[in-house]
Design a protein around this motif. Structure first.
Motif: not given
Length: 353
Positions: A258-261, A265-274, A289-291
């Motif tokens: 959702c944050r990718m939209a 930066d916060s999206a990448l942090k969430a993907f790292a936690r995932s 994550h790749i995108l």
């Protein structure tokens, strides 16, 4: 217990408004607490959103059916007075409406099923997560099991879930934290429980199961917000879930998606936690994550991530971002094959490297 908690919360939320109308409830402590203020803030935010959503006037007017908290009506006369006040106050009509009560009830049902630690943490949902809760009550399976054990003599009159918990108690000593001396007060034969369960299973068409805090159960609400152009509100749903389920890789992935939209930066942090909390990776998680890495200027890392093995049979229909629409005009699409979407993302990133 969840119903009692919901009843108490509704009473606390209503107190400031009732005081303004000159109605006092001496039986309730009037000192405001942090938890009371949090719930009042949530109710106020939810009410304001309800009013802003272009709801037809007929739906905003005081409702015929109101749930008056038990703590507010020690006498029938007082109950009538509260109903009169509520019907002339839109905020009270909103929080005393069955829909609001059921959502609070379901919230505490889910919290209690997560365990006593989650309940004691006194977590209050954010408005987006709260509004995404289904407007239906959730049965307390353990409470029903205890009720059946204490009050229902015939096993064939027990709920299916009660028979399941009884079988697990007899076979595996699974007490769900209940005092074992209390459970031993009624002994039941394992064979009788097994036979009754299968006889009852064959006599019913469906078996209802507890949904608890399933990330998937909130996906529809999040998708509706994304399609309406509100990715921030969609992200808030999963942000709330990560507070309840901090080790859920799926919740963190959906938050990042959702944050990718609007906040890469916060999206990448969430993907790292995932990635931190996931033992295996679905194709859509890898693609997201790749995108995100590629859009963040970290294409080499993105291509390394594309080497992760994906089970060939892992194919799902998924919601995804149209690859070229990010970050300026995010467009939500539905893909029938998650593996195909992953291949498209890898091909796109490889061409751009």
């Amino acid at each position: 217990m969840s119903a009692t908690l919901a009843d108490t919360i509704l009473a606390l939320i209503s107190l400031p408004t009732l005081r303004k109308h000159g109605y006092l409830v001496p039986a309730i402590e009037t000192v405001e607490s942090e938890i009371e203020n949090c719930w009042i803030d949530l109710a106020t935010t939810s009410f304001n959103k309800f009013r802003e959503n272009d709801v037809p006037e007929a739906d905003v007017r005081p409702q015929k059916v109101l749930i008056i908290p038990k703590a507010l009506r020690p006498k029938e006369l007082q109950s009538d007075e509260i109903v009169r006040i509520a019907r002339n106050d839109e905020f009270l009509s909103y929080i005393f409406h069955p829909d609001f009560f059921v959502r609070v009830h379901q919230w505490f049902s889910k919290i209690l099923l997560e365990g006593p630690e989650a309940a004691l943490a006194r977590i209050v949902p954010n408005a987006s997560l709260f509004s995404s809760l289904e407007k239906k009550s959730q049965q307390d399976e353990y409470g029903r099991w205890l009720w059946d054990r204490l009050t229902v003599t015939q096993l064939d009159q027990w709920a299916l879930t009660s028979l399941t918990h009884e079988w697990n108690w007899i076979k595996n000593a699974d007490d769900h934290g209940i005092d074992r001396r209390f459970l031993r007060a009624r002994e039941t034969e394992l064979e009788r429980v097994t036979d009754t369960y299968f006889e009852k299973l064959l006599s019913v068409k469906t078996v209802q199961r507890s949904s608890n805090f399933s990330t998937a159960s909130f996906t529809h609400a999040a998708v509706e917000k994304l399609r309406a152009g509100n990715p921030n509100e969609a992200a808030e749903i999963f942000a709330g879930l990560t507070e309840i389920l901090p080790s859920s890789g799926e919740a963190w992935n959906n938050l990042g998606f959702c944050r990718m939209a609007f906040d890469l930066d916060s999206a990448l942090k969430a993907f790292a936690r995932s990635a931190q909390f996931s033992r295996s990776f679905a194709p859509i998680w890898i693609a997201n994550h790749i995108l995100a890495l590629h859009l963040g200027g970290r294409t080499e890392e993105a291509l390394l991530l594309s080497k992760l093995p994906v089970p060939p049979e892992h194919v799902d229909a998924v919601w995804a971002w149209e690859i070229t629409s990010l970050p300026h005009r995010p467009t939500l699409i539905q893909m029938d094959n998650s593996n195909e979407y992953l291949e498209q993302v890898i091909a796109f990133v490889s061409r751009s490297s």
